[in-house]
Scaffold this active site. Structure first.
Site, mmCIF file in Angstrom:
data_model
loop_
_atom_site.group_PDB
_atom_site.id
_atom_site.type_symbol
_atom_site.label_atom_id
_atom_site.label_comp_id
_atom_site.label_asym_id
_atom_site.label_seq_id
_atom_site.Cartn_x
_atom_site.Cartn_y
_atom_site.Cartn_z
ATOM 1 N N ASP A 138 0.815 -1.203 0.000
ATOM 2 C CA ASP A 138 0.000 0.000 0.000
ATOM 3 C C ASP A 138 0.859 1.267 0.000
ATOM 4 O O ASP A 138 2.018 1.248 0.420
ATOM 5 C CB ASP A 138 -0.929 0.020 1.209
ATOM 6 C CG ASP A 138 -1.908 -1.146 1.200
ATOM 7 O OD1 ASP A 138 -2.335 -1.538 0.103
ATOM 8 O OD2 ASP A 138 -2.235 -1.649 2.284
ATOM 9 N N LYS A 139 0.260 2.361 -0.419
ATOM 10 C CA LYS A 139 0.944 3.654 -0.506
ATOM 11 C C LYS A 139 1.669 4.005 0.795
ATOM 12 O O LYS A 139 2.835 4.398 0.781
ATOM 13 C CB LYS A 139 -0.068 4.743 -0.854
ATOM 14 C CG LYS A 139 0.503 6.154 -0.823
ATOM 15 C CD LYS A 139 -0.592 7.191 -1.017
ATOM 16 C CE LYS A 139 -0.040 8.597 -0.835
ATOM 17 N NZ LYS A 139 -1.096 9.637 -0.922
#
Length: 304
Positions: A138-139
């Site tokens: 994820d970011k």
């Protein structure tokens, strides 16, 4: 153009067609389905309908999924923390806040943009938007990723992931004090029917998900843990830890608002191990915690 056909069951009667279709594939959002309906690529019993159409038992629903729009993904110079590289594979340590691959409306500043500038030869199996990307994080999760530079390497790494032969360990800080030293969470994960932007533990349209964890350190209101992934579902650690009552600190999607002063979930992909596609040697890499993560741990130790 790919075509899908569904028949409405008794259980699905009176469900809106946009919701019905969004539940059929985790990549189909209700907004996307509504746009397809407007574009006329969705039919019920060979007739066009509106997004608020209520499904009836026996309805035959056909979706002709249009080809994805080709986006121009450009190489961009950026500093990459590369741990390993040869003609087949790159292992890179992704910083918190960086998106792994481009998406519609977000085609620059991603890890893929930087990789394309760095080496220009990435596998094409995942298409123009995700060249070389075998798995993702994820970011706001930092840590190690393996990237394939050709299709041969990509197929090998993807098979290792599918066969659960890739070692992936994450460090995390969670809310609450976990009483037991280690445990395994074996709970299937699928799209949350109440919020399409979230995943959840569910038996509906879900996939097997297994997370092992052990406690590294306990604080007054938090626990520092290491997780080992057996499977790799979207948001797996975040969903599983919330499911057992210990959500990740700083998690804007699955955690409480009152949390530690950290930007995004306190999650770091610290260990990555896999068999090299060509040499068959087992390679293992470890990335130390980011400075922000270390500062949070020190703060918790000082408060203890």
């Amino acid at each position: 153009m790919e075509q899908f056909t569904f028949v409405v069951t008794e259980k699905e009667e009176n469900e809106r067609i946009d919701k019905f279709l969004a539940n059929k594939d985790e990549n189909w959002s209700r907004t996307l389905v509504q746009n397809w309906i407007k574009d006329g690529v969705v039919s019920v019993n060979e007739k066009s309908v509106k997004a608020n159409y209520k499904c009836q038992i026996g309805d035959v629903i056909t979706v002709s999924v249009p080809e994805p729009e080709e986006l121009d993904v450009k190489p961009e110079p950026m500093e990459l923390d590369i741990y390993y590289e040869d003609e087949d594979v790159i292992v890179v340590n992704k910083p918190r806040g960086m998106v792994v691959h481009p998406a519609p409306g977000h085609t620059s500043g991603t890890l893929v943009n930087g990789l394309l500038y760095h080496c220009k030869d990435l596998s094409g199996i995942n298409g123009v938007l995700r060249p070389g990307i075998v798995h993702r994080i994820d970011k706001d999760t930092s840590g190690l990723l393996m990237v394939a530079k050709n299709d041969y390497a990509h197929e090998s790494l993807a098979n290792q992931l599918m066969e659960k032969r890739v070692e992936r360990r994450y460090k995390a800080i969670v809310h609450g004090v976990i009483p037991h030293d280690h445990a395994t969470i074996d709970a299937p994960i699928g799209r949350d029917p109440k919020d399409r932007q979230k995943m959840t533990v569910t038996k509906i349209n879900s996939k097997e998900a297994v997370t092992h964890f052990h406690v590294l350190e306990r604080f007054s209101d938090y626990t520092y843990i290491e997780c080992r992934l057996e499977t790799g579902r979207t948001h797996q650690i975040r969903v599983h830890m919330k499911y057992i009552g210990f959500p990740l600190a700083g998690d804007p999607k699955y955690g409480p608002k009152k949390t530690l002063p950290i930007h995004g979930q306190a999650l770091h992909a610290g260990v990555l191990g896999f068999e090299h596609p060509r040499t068959k040697e087992f390679l293992k890499f470890e990335a130390s915690l980011p400075e922000e993560f270390e500062k949070i741990l020190q703060m918790l130790r000082n408060d203890r």
